[in-house]
Design a protein around this motif. Structure first.
Motif, PDB file in Angstrom:
ATOM      1  N   GLN A  19      44.620  -5.815  90.745  1.00 54.65           N
ATOM      2  CA  GLN A  19      44.542  -5.656  89.289  1.00 54.65           C
ATOM      3  C   GLN A  19      45.790  -6.250  88.616  1.00 54.65           C
ATOM      4  OE1 GLN A  19      43.911  -3.311  91.526  1.00 54.65           O
ATOM      5  NE2 GLN A  19      41.789  -2.698  91.170  1.00 54.65           N
ATOM      6  N   ASP A  20      46.961  -6.152  89.280  1.00 54.92           N
ATOM      7  CA  ASP A  20      48.193  -6.731  88.725  1.00 54.92           C
ATOM      8  C   ASP A  20      48.126  -8.253  88.712  1.00 54.92           C
ATOM      9  OD1 ASP A  20      48.938  -4.104  88.725  1.00 54.92           O
ATOM     10  OD2 ASP A  20      50.645  -4.318  90.092  1.00 54.92           O
ATOM     11  N   ILE A  21      47.503  -8.821  89.744  1.00 56.22           N
ATOM     12  CA  ILE A  21      47.363 -10.281  89.802  1.00 56.22           C
ATOM     13  C   ILE A  21      46.407 -10.751  88.706  1.00 56.22           C
ATOM     14  CG2 ILE A  21      46.764 -12.244  91.277  1.00 56.22           C
ATOM     15  CD1 ILE A  21      49.194 -10.536  92.236  1.00 56.22           C
ATOM     16  N   GLY A  22      45.303 -10.009  88.518  1.00 48.66           N
ATOM     17  CA  GLY A  22      44.377 -10.340  87.441  1.00 48.66           C
ATOM     18  C   GLY A  22      45.039 -10.262  86.083  1.00 48.66           C
ATOM     19  N   ALA A  23      45.905  -9.265  85.909  1.00 46.86           N
ATOM     20  CA  ALA A  23      46.585  -9.091  84.617  1.00 46.86           C
ATOM     21  C   ALA A  23      47.455 -10.297  84.283  1.00 46.86           C
ATOM     22  CB  ALA A  23      47.433  -7.820  84.647  1.00 46.86           C
ATOM     23  N   LYS A  24      48.017 -10.966  85.303  1.00 47.61           N
ATOM     24  CA  LYS A  24      48.820 -12.177  85.073  1.00 47.61           C
ATOM     25  C   LYS A  24      48.018 -13.249  84.351  1.00 47.61           C
ATOM     26  CE  LYS A  24      52.558 -12.727  88.441  1.00 47.61           C
ATOM     27  NZ  LYS A  24      53.135 -13.647  89.417  1.00 47.61           N
ATOM     28  N   LEU A  25      46.707 -13.264  84.603  1.00 47.97           N
ATOM     29  CA  LEU A  25      45.822 -14.268  84.005  1.00 47.97           C
ATOM     30  C   LEU A  25      45.043 -13.708  82.820  1.00 47.97           C
ATOM     31  CD1 LEU A  25      44.365 -15.834  87.288  1.00 47.97           C
ATOM     32  CD2 LEU A  25      46.102 -16.838  85.789  1.00 47.97           C
ATOM     33  N   GLY A  26      45.331 -12.460  82.459  1.00 44.38           N
ATOM     34  CA  GLY A  26      44.617 -11.854  81.337  1.00 44.38           C
ATOM     35  C   GLY A  26      43.231 -11.354  81.695  1.00 44.38           C
ATOM     36  N   ILE A  27      42.999 -11.071  82.974  1.00 46.13           N
ATOM     37  CA  ILE A  27      41.702 -10.532  83.391  1.00 46.13           C
ATOM     38  C   ILE A  27      41.814  -9.010  83.433  1.00 46.13           C
ATOM     39  CG2 ILE A  27      39.878 -10.559  85.144  1.00 46.13           C
ATOM     40  CD1 ILE A  27      41.143 -13.128  86.262  1.00 46.13           C
ATOM     41  N   GLY A  28      41.048  -8.334  82.597  1.00 45.61           N
ATOM     42  CA  GLY A  28      41.083  -6.870  82.562  1.00 45.61           C
ATOM     43  C   GLY A  28      40.515  -6.261  83.835  1.00 45.61           C
ATOM     44  N   PRO A  34      36.613  -5.104  92.867  1.00 44.21           N
ATOM     45  CA  PRO A  34      37.530  -5.088  94.011  1.00 44.21           C
ATOM     46  C   PRO A  34      36.829  -5.006  95.362  1.00 44.21           C
ATOM     47  CG  PRO A  34      37.923  -3.211  92.530  1.00 44.21           C
ATOM     48  CD  PRO A  34      36.662  -3.878  92.091  1.00 44.21           C
ATOM     49  N   TYR A  35      37.370  -5.733  96.306  1.00 44.05           N
ATOM     50  CA  TYR A  35      37.000  -5.624  97.723  1.00 44.05           C
ATOM     51  C   TYR A  35      38.259  -5.110  98.421  1.00 44.05           C
ATOM     52  CZ  TYR A  35      32.559  -8.127  97.257  1.00 44.05           C
ATOM     53  OH  TYR A  35      31.281  -8.502  96.922  1.00 44.05           O
ATOM     54  N   GLY A  36      38.422  -3.800  98.462  1.00 45.53           N
ATOM     55  CA  GLY A  36      39.678  -3.233  98.939  1.00 45.53           C
ATOM     56  C   GLY A  36      40.722  -3.291  97.830  1.00 45.53           C
ATOM     57  N   HIS A  37      41.996  -3.326  98.213  1.00 45.85           N
ATOM     58  CA  HIS A  37      43.085  -3.279  97.233  1.00 45.85           C
ATOM     59  C   HIS A  37      43.661  -4.648  96.907  1.00 45.85           C
ATOM     60  CE1 HIS A  37      43.070   1.048  97.561  1.00 45.85           C
ATOM     61  NE2 HIS A  37      43.188   0.959  98.881  1.00 45.85           N
ATOM     62  N   ASP A  38      43.365  -5.664  97.747  1.00 51.91           N
ATOM     63  CA  ASP A  38      44.092  -6.923  97.607  1.00 51.91           C
ATOM     64  C   ASP A  38      43.197  -8.147  97.388  1.00 51.91           C
ATOM     65  OD1 ASP A  38      42.969  -6.944 100.117  1.00 51.91           O
ATOM     66  OD2 ASP A  38      44.864  -6.950 101.221  1.00 51.91           O
ATOM     67  N   LYS A  39      41.926  -7.917  97.109  1.00 52.95           N
ATOM     68  CA  LYS A  39      41.034  -9.037  96.793  1.00 52.95           C
ATOM     69  C   LYS A  39      39.927  -8.531  95.882  1.00 52.95           C
ATOM     70  CE  LYS A  39      39.070  -8.461 101.445  1.00 52.95           C
ATOM     71  NZ  LYS A  39      40.002  -7.376 101.791  1.00 52.95           N
ATOM     72  N   ALA A  40      39.432  -9.415  95.029  1.00 52.33           N
ATOM     73  CA  ALA A  40      38.388  -9.012  94.082  1.00 52.33           C
ATOM     74  C   ALA A  40      37.594 -10.228  93.661  1.00 52.33           C
ATOM     75  CB  ALA A  40      39.015  -8.348  92.853  1.00 52.33           C
ATOM     76  N   LYS A  41      36.378  -9.978  93.215  1.00 51.69           N
ATOM     77  CA  LYS A  41      35.576 -11.015  92.569  1.00 51.69           C
ATOM     78  C   LYS A  41      35.725 -10.878  91.060  1.00 51.69           C
ATOM     79  CE  LYS A  41      32.245 -12.252  96.078  1.00 51.69           C
ATOM     80  NZ  LYS A  41      32.474 -13.706  95.936  1.00 51.69           N
ATOM     81  N   ILE A  42      35.590 -12.004  90.372  1.00 49.00           N
ATOM     82  CA  ILE A  42      35.691 -12.021  88.912  1.00 49.00           C
ATOM     83  C   ILE A  42      34.281 -12.016  88.346  1.00 49.00           C
ATOM     84  CG2 ILE A  42      36.582 -13.284  86.913  1.00 49.00           C
ATOM     85  CD1 ILE A  42      38.616 -14.555  88.901  1.00 49.00           C
ATOM     86  N   SER A  43      34.007 -11.118  87.421  1.00 51.29           N
ATOM     87  CA  SER A  43      32.635 -10.907  86.970  1.00 51.29           C
ATOM     88  C   SER A  43      32.108 -12.098  86.156  1.00 51.29           C
ATOM     89  CB  SER A  43      32.538  -9.635  86.126  1.00 51.29           C
ATOM     90  OG  SER A  43      33.091  -9.851  84.842  1.00 51.29           O
ATOM     91  N   GLN A  44      30.811 -12.334  86.294  1.00 47.68           N
ATOM     92  CA  GLN A  44      30.168 -13.432  85.580  1.00 47.68           C
ATOM     93  C   GLN A  44      30.248 -13.258  84.058  1.00 47.68           C
ATOM     94  OE1 GLN A  44      28.633 -16.152  87.431  1.00 47.68           O
ATOM     95  NE2 GLN A  44      28.841 -17.103  85.424  1.00 47.68           N
ATOM     96  N   PRO A  45      30.037 -12.062  83.499  1.00 43.66           N
ATOM     97  CA  PRO A  45      30.163 -11.918  82.040  1.00 43.66           C
ATOM     98  C   PRO A  45      31.540 -12.327  81.515  1.00 43.66           C
ATOM     99  CG  PRO A  45      29.055 -10.016  82.963  1.00 43.66           C
ATOM    100  CD  PRO A  45      29.536 -10.833  84.120  1.00 43.66           C
ATOM    101  N   PHE A  46      32.604 -12.002  82.261  1.00 45.77           N
ATOM    102  CA  PHE A  46      33.954 -12.402  81.851  1.00 45.77           C
ATOM    103  C   PHE A  46      34.075 -13.923  81.847  1.00 45.77           C
ATOM    104  CE2 PHE A  46      38.290 -13.684  82.983  1.00 45.77           C
ATOM    105  CZ  PHE A  46      38.996 -13.138  81.911  1.00 45.77           C
ATOM    106  N   ILE A  47      33.560 -14.563  82.919  1.00 43.12           N
ATOM    107  CA  ILE A  47      33.619 -16.030  83.011  1.00 43.12           C
ATOM    108  C   ILE A  47      32.845 -16.661  81.852  1.00 43.12           C
ATOM    109  CG2 ILE A  47      32.897 -18.012  84.420  1.00 43.12           C
ATOM    110  CD1 ILE A  47      33.458 -16.213  86.899  1.00 43.12           C
ATOM    111  N   ASN A  48      31.678 -16.094  81.543  1.00 39.36           N
ATOM    112  CA  ASN A  48      30.867 -16.629  80.437  1.00 39.36           C
ATOM    113  C   ASN A  48      31.621 -16.589  79.116  1.00 39.36           C
ATOM    114  OD1 ASN A  48      28.825 -16.938  82.293  1.00 39.36           O
ATOM    115  ND2 ASN A  48      27.695 -15.105  81.669  1.00 39.36           N
ATOM    116  N   GLY A  49      32.522 -15.610  78.960  1.00 40.01           N
ATOM    117  CA  GLY A  49      33.262 -15.455  77.711  1.00 40.01           C
ATOM    118  C   GLY A  49      34.429 -16.408  77.547  1.00 40.01           C
ATOM    119  N   LEU A  50      34.685 -17.264  78.560  1.00 38.48           N
ATOM    120  CA  LEU A  50      35.840 -18.173  78.509  1.00 38.48           C
ATOM    121  C   LEU A  50      35.490 -19.566  77.992  1.00 38.48           C
ATOM    122  CD1 LEU A  50      37.359 -17.385  82.044  1.00 38.48           C
ATOM    123  CD2 LEU A  50      38.114 -16.443  79.850  1.00 38.48           C
ATOM    124  N   LYS A  51      34.204 -19.809  77.725  1.00 39.93           N
ATOM    125  CA  LYS A  51      33.732 -21.176  77.487  1.00 39.93           C
ATOM    126  C   LYS A  51      34.481 -21.930  76.380  1.00 39.93           C
ATOM    127  CE  LYS A  51      29.008 -21.133  79.333  1.00 39.93           C
ATOM    128  NZ  LYS A  51      29.169 -20.005  80.236  1.00 39.93           N
TER     129      LYS A  51
END
Length: 558
Positions: A19-28, A34-51
């Protein structure tokens, strides 16, 4: 002086919550899965909002032809990303996921090395977030549905002799290259010849890495040609009604994975097509997402620039509408010596003459990358055995080619070893010097595209292809596929199709053995020489040394 192994360094990493790494890029936090504590997928709705956001600068890291001496392309990609963050830039890296085949075969891991690594190293090199398993399952679901369709009456009139869809698994297993399926009588279906490729050679892998969203993914999956009728008309995955279920299996795999470097900088690790038999770049969705979130994105293309960079420019950039602002070519003094004729066992001794003899390989890559209209800098990945005179010989040669070479010590020192490279790359990326253009236009005939790559990138005299192959390319043009780019499948070890021909050979020929239409991915695969779409394990596979120690930790990954 003794150095810690990659896995020892990775084990000691001071990882931050993802979550701290995501925060560096502005990802809430709500947009990270999350897949455990040290890896995560980024949600499609969030990606759609970056266009509507502007893109950052795109930096491609490529390399000379690989040698047994090692070049360190991924290590340099990670080191440069950390270096850019060190000098105050907002930077992310984008690399591919590791395949189990080479991990247990010859190569070992694929997460960088030394103090320029992406973590968690063990998970990244093994099952990670399950993307490759999902791709394998989706591919083999289609295989099963083809044979099932034939079993239940074959309403589509599939010619069983013309089924072109093989099966896949993510392992090097030469025994599965050619198999017979359907043995055992009426209840098991109709016997026919088939075969397996490695998962990273699957068209489904290529499609996942080129699709822009789930809708595009399903369309491309539906476009896959799986077989032909007796009249040679194609049968598509959508005719088998497999595209919907395949998309469901790939729903989560389509979302980019976020992890971190040893220095806690963001890293997107997503997709993994091989560069010698597929297009060799991480996913379009990961790269374009990173470009919306960071000011600088460092990505790598597989193997040498003759394969990875060429396909990055001609396939990925063309399909995704992106262009590199600067390119880094990784070279090592050791590899220059090998290209200059020195045996691996003798690389420790100073040999400036051999360095100079080997430099033309690097020179041809510099000229090739420049021909795409992009500024180029060479990163000399430092080894402790390199001498000042050898390093200077590379720098002098690169200067003579109208470029510059910068010594990098990221393996030993992390980002402190890439400050100079990062500063220069940022200058080049910001300079506006890039006038990127692909090597050939969409409307050039397919065989001419093959010849253009062979002559301008490989410096070959001719392409050898019998009439049957030329007729097949012409038939695809008539069917509306003439606009597709070419994906060359050839050895990574040489500009030629002969893996033993080092340096910068000229006057050679490129023999084309087979062509395959990847209608869903959107390219034509041209298989040259002895290249295999299902590799085998070496005499002593890396798997023999991989095990759990008494503390329950993994040993042997590197």
């Amino acid at each position: 002086m003794s150095y810690k192994s990659d896995i020892e360094i990775a084990r000691e990493a001071n990882k931050k919550p993802i979550q701290d790494i995501g925060a560096k890029l502005g990802i809430g936090t709500e947009h990270l899965l999350p897949y455990g504590h040290d890896k995560a997928k980024i949600s499609q709705p969030f990606i759609n909002g970056l266009k509507d956001r502007d893109n950052g600068k795109l930096i491609l890291v490529t390399a000379i032809n690989p040698t047994p001496a090692g070049e360190g392309k991924t290590t340099t990609t990670v080191g440069l990303g950390d270096g850019l963050n060190r000098i105050g830039k907002s930077a992310a890296i984008c690399i591919r996921e590791a395949s189990l085949g080479p991990c247990f075969g010859m190569k070992g891991g694929a997460a960088g090395g030394g103090y320029a690594q992406v973590v968690p190293m063990e998970e990244m090199n093994l099952h990670f977030t399950g993307d490759f398993h999902a791709i394998t399952s989706a591919h083999n679901l289609l295989s099963a549905m083809i044979d099932n369709h034939i079993y239940w009456g074959n309403d589509l009139e599939i010619d069983e002799r013309r089924i072109v869809w093989r099966r896949v698994m993510d392992m090097n297993d030469r025994a599965l290259r050619e198999v017979v399926v359907g043995l055992g009588g009426v209840s098991n279906g109709f016997p026919r010849q088939g075969g397996f490729d490695i998962t990273v050679a699957s068209e489904v892998m290529a499609i996942l890495c080129l699709a822009v969203d789930l809708k595009d993914l399903q369309k491309r999956l539906g476009d896959i040609i799986v077989a032909y009728r007796r009249d040679r008309s194609p049968i598509y995955a959508r005719d088998i009604k497999a595209d919907g279920a395949m998309t469901v299996l790939l729903k989560d795999a389509m979302q980019p994975n976020l992890v971190q470097t040893l220095e806690n900088n963001p890293a997107f690790v997503h997709g993994g097509p091989f560069a010698n038999i597929a297009h060799g770049c991480n996913s379009v969705i990961a790269t374009t997402t990173a470009l919306k979130l960071a000011d600088y994105v460092v990505t790598e293309a597989g193997f040498g620039a003759d394969l990875g960079a060429e396909k990055f420019m001609n396939i990925k950039c063309r399909k995704a509408g992106i262009a590199p602002d600067a390119v880094v070519i990784v070279a090592t003094v050791r590899a220059m010596k090998m290209n200059g004729g020195v045996a691996k066992a003798d690389l420790g001794a100073e040999n400036v003459e051999a360095v100079e003899l080997g430099c033309p390989n690097l020179g041809q890559h510099i000229a090739n990358v420049k021909s795409f209209g992009v500024p180029v800098v060479v990163a000399i990945n430092h080894f402790v055995t390199d001498t000042e005179a050898e390093i200077q010989a590379v720098k002098d040669y690169v200067d003579s080619q109208g470029s510059e070479a910068i010594l990098c010590q990221h393996w030993e020192k992390g980002s402190a070893g890439t400050e100079e490279l990062a500063t220069r790359v940022a200058e080049l990326a910001d300079s506006g010097l890039s006038q990127f253009a692909p090597l050939y236009p969409d409307d050039m005939p397919l065989f001419e595209k093959v010849e253009t790559i062979a002559k301008r990138i490989y410096r070959a005299d001719e392409v050898l292809a019998d009439q049957k192959i030329r007729d097949q390319l012409h038939a695809w043009e008539q069917a509306g596929y003439g606009h597709l780019p070419i994906c060359m499948a050839k050895t990574q070890y040489s500009f030629s199709t002969d893996p033993n021909l080092r340096g910068a050979p000229t006057g050679h020929s490129v023999p084309v053995r087979e062509v395959r239409l990847s209608a869903g991915a959107g390219f034509v695969v041209v298989i040259c020489g002895e290249i295999m779409t299902m590799p085998g394990l070496p005499r002593v596979p890396s798997a023999e040394a991989i095990m759990l120690n008494d503390a329950g930790q993994i040993e042997g990954l590197f």
